[in-house]
Design a protein around this motif. Structure first.
Motif, short mmCIF file in Angstrom:
data_model
loop_
_atom_site.label_atom_id
_atom_site.label_comp_id
_atom_site.label_asym_id
_atom_site.label_seq_id
_atom_site.Cartn_x
_atom_site.Cartn_y
_atom_site.Cartn_z
N PHE A 2 2.61 16.83 -5.66
CA PHE A 2 2.73 17.61 -4.98
C PHE A 2 4.42 18.08 -4.73
O PHE A 2 4.41 18.77 -3.37
N LEU A 3 4.97 16.81 -4.49
CA LEU A 3 6.10 17.58 -3.94
C LEU A 3 6.98 18.66 -4.47
O LEU A 3 7.84 19.31 -4.13
N SER A 4 7.05 18.92 -5.85
CA SER A 4 7.53 20.02 -6.26
C SER A 4 6.77 21.14 -6.61
O SER A 4 7.29 22.03 -6.28
N ASP A 5 5.85 21.14 -5.56
CA ASP A 5 4.94 22.41 -5.56
C ASP A 5 5.74 22.42 -4.05
O ASP A 5 5.19 24.05 -3.75
N ASN A 6 6.00 21.58 -3.23
CA ASN A 6 6.86 22.57 -2.21
C ASN A 6 8.10 22.91 -2.22
O ASN A 6 8.69 23.58 -1.29
N THR A 7 9.19 23.15 -3.20
CA THR A 7 10.05 23.31 -3.50
C THR A 7 9.92 24.75 -3.90
O THR A 7 8.97 25.31 -4.53
N PHE A 60 2.76 19.00 2.83
CA PHE A 60 2.61 17.83 2.22
C PHE A 60 1.29 17.51 2.84
O PHE A 60 0.52 17.31 1.53
N GLU A 61 2.08 17.74 4.01
CA GLU A 61 -0.02 16.34 4.33
C GLU A 61 -1.00 17.13 3.84
O GLU A 61 -1.66 17.37 4.16
N GLU A 62 -0.73 18.93 3.88
CA GLU A 62 -1.68 19.52 3.88
C GLU A 62 -2.30 19.53 2.48
O GLU A 62 -3.78 18.99 2.25
N LEU A 63 -1.53 19.14 1.34
CA LEU A 63 -1.49 18.89 -0.12
C LEU A 63 -1.83 17.66 -0.15
O LEU A 63 -3.63 17.74 -1.15
N LEU A 64 -2.06 16.83 0.77
CA LEU A 64 -3.16 15.20 0.67
C LEU A 64 -4.31 15.64 0.51
O LEU A 64 -5.24 15.14 0.24
N PHE A 88 1.09 -1.30 0.12
CA PHE A 88 0.00 -0.16 0.20
C PHE A 88 1.27 1.34 -0.12
O PHE A 88 2.12 1.26 0.59
N VAL A 89 0.24 2.39 -0.51
CA VAL A 89 1.15 3.82 -0.42
C VAL A 89 0.81 4.23 0.99
O VAL A 89 -0.28 4.18 1.12
N PHE A 90 2.00 4.53 1.41
CA PHE A 90 2.59 4.87 2.81
C PHE A 90 3.07 6.13 2.98
O PHE A 90 3.59 6.91 2.01
N ALA A 91 1.84 7.02 3.20
CA ALA A 91 2.92 9.08 3.55
C ALA A 91 1.78 9.42 5.01
O ALA A 91 1.29 8.92 6.17
N GLU A 116 -6.16 18.49 1.16
CA GLU A 116 -6.14 18.99 -0.12
C GLU A 116 -7.00 18.15 -1.22
O GLU A 116 -7.93 17.86 -2.13
N GLY A 117 -5.66 16.94 -2.20
CA GLY A 117 -5.85 16.18 -2.64
C GLY A 117 -7.38 15.39 -3.17
O GLY A 117 -8.36 15.42 -3.28
N PHE A 118 -7.29 15.19 -1.31
CA PHE A 118 -8.24 14.27 -1.08
C PHE A 118 -10.07 14.23 -0.70
O PHE A 118 -10.77 13.91 -1.47
N ALA A 119 -9.69 15.57 -0.48
CA ALA A 119 -11.01 16.46 -0.79
C ALA A 119 -11.95 16.88 -2.12
O ALA A 119 -12.96 16.49 -1.55
N GLU A 120 -10.76 16.58 -2.62
CA GLU A 120 -11.02 17.46 -4.07
C GLU A 120 -11.85 16.58 -5.32
O GLU A 120 -12.57 16.19 -6.24
#
Length: 185
Positions: A180-185, A150-154, A95-98, A156-160
């Motif tokens: 989303f990682l590239s959005d954080n740099t 990143f967790e905040e972006l997750l 599974f994907v883990f974050a 948002e992505g989940f909500a959408e």
């Protein structure tokens, strides 16, 4: 040499052999389409090779898991060691883990707030494809360092998304989540 290290070496060899198996059995056109679409988007954050590995692992272990399951079944026929067999049975459910590390050294999983020991991991915030090792221990096949945002972006992505479950969202949208990682740099 300890028994554990023998088991670990055998498991590492099994994991290491998967790339060759996938090269022989995966649909090369599907893989090329994924590379063509995702490498340009994701290589701003991570190396081309890391993106290719992440795509391959997600494609074969999550998206088209019959490849991974077939490989694990083959490996089960080749080993008699109970510990290795038990671990391979657990590996049938990647599974994907974050998540992020807590003061006690465990990691809180973003999808359900469960606590996990993440083997051989040292970063505070992390995401990757996880193979269960024990009831509350996972090995990340490939991982990416993340951060609090990143967790905040997750979120948002989940909500959408139209997903009902966070874990389903992570599993289906792993490559988008990497972006989303590239959005954080």
């Amino acid at each position: 040499m300890t028994v554990t290290s023998l088991h670990e070496r055998e498991l590492a060899a099994i994991l290491g052999g998967f790339a060759g198996f996938m090269d022989q059995h995966a649909d090369q056109n599907e893989r090329e389409q994924l590379y063509h679409m995702w490498i340009p988007l994701l290589s701003t954050y991570v190396t081309h090779d890391a993106v290719e590995s992440a795509i391959d692992e997600w494609y074969a272990m999550i998206q088209n898991d019959s490849l991974w399951l077939h490989y694990i079944e083959e490996q089960l026929t080749l080993t008699a060691k109970p510990f290795v067999r038990d671990t391979l049975e657990k590996w049938k459910q990647p599974f994907v883990f974050a998540g992020h590390q807590t003061p006690d050294g465990l990691y809180t999983c973003w999808s359900d707030q469960s606590k996990w020991h993440v083997e051989k991991e040292s970063t505070v915030h992390v995401m990757g494809i996880a193979l269960p090792m024990t009831d509350q221990s996972v090995l990340l096949v490939h991982s990416f360092e993340t951060d609090v945002e990143f967790e905040e972006l997750l979120e948002e992505g989940f909500a959408e998304s139209k997903e009902m479950m966070r874990q389903t969202y992570l599993n289906r949208n792993y490559l988008t989540c990497i972006s989303f990682l590239s959005d954080n740099t």
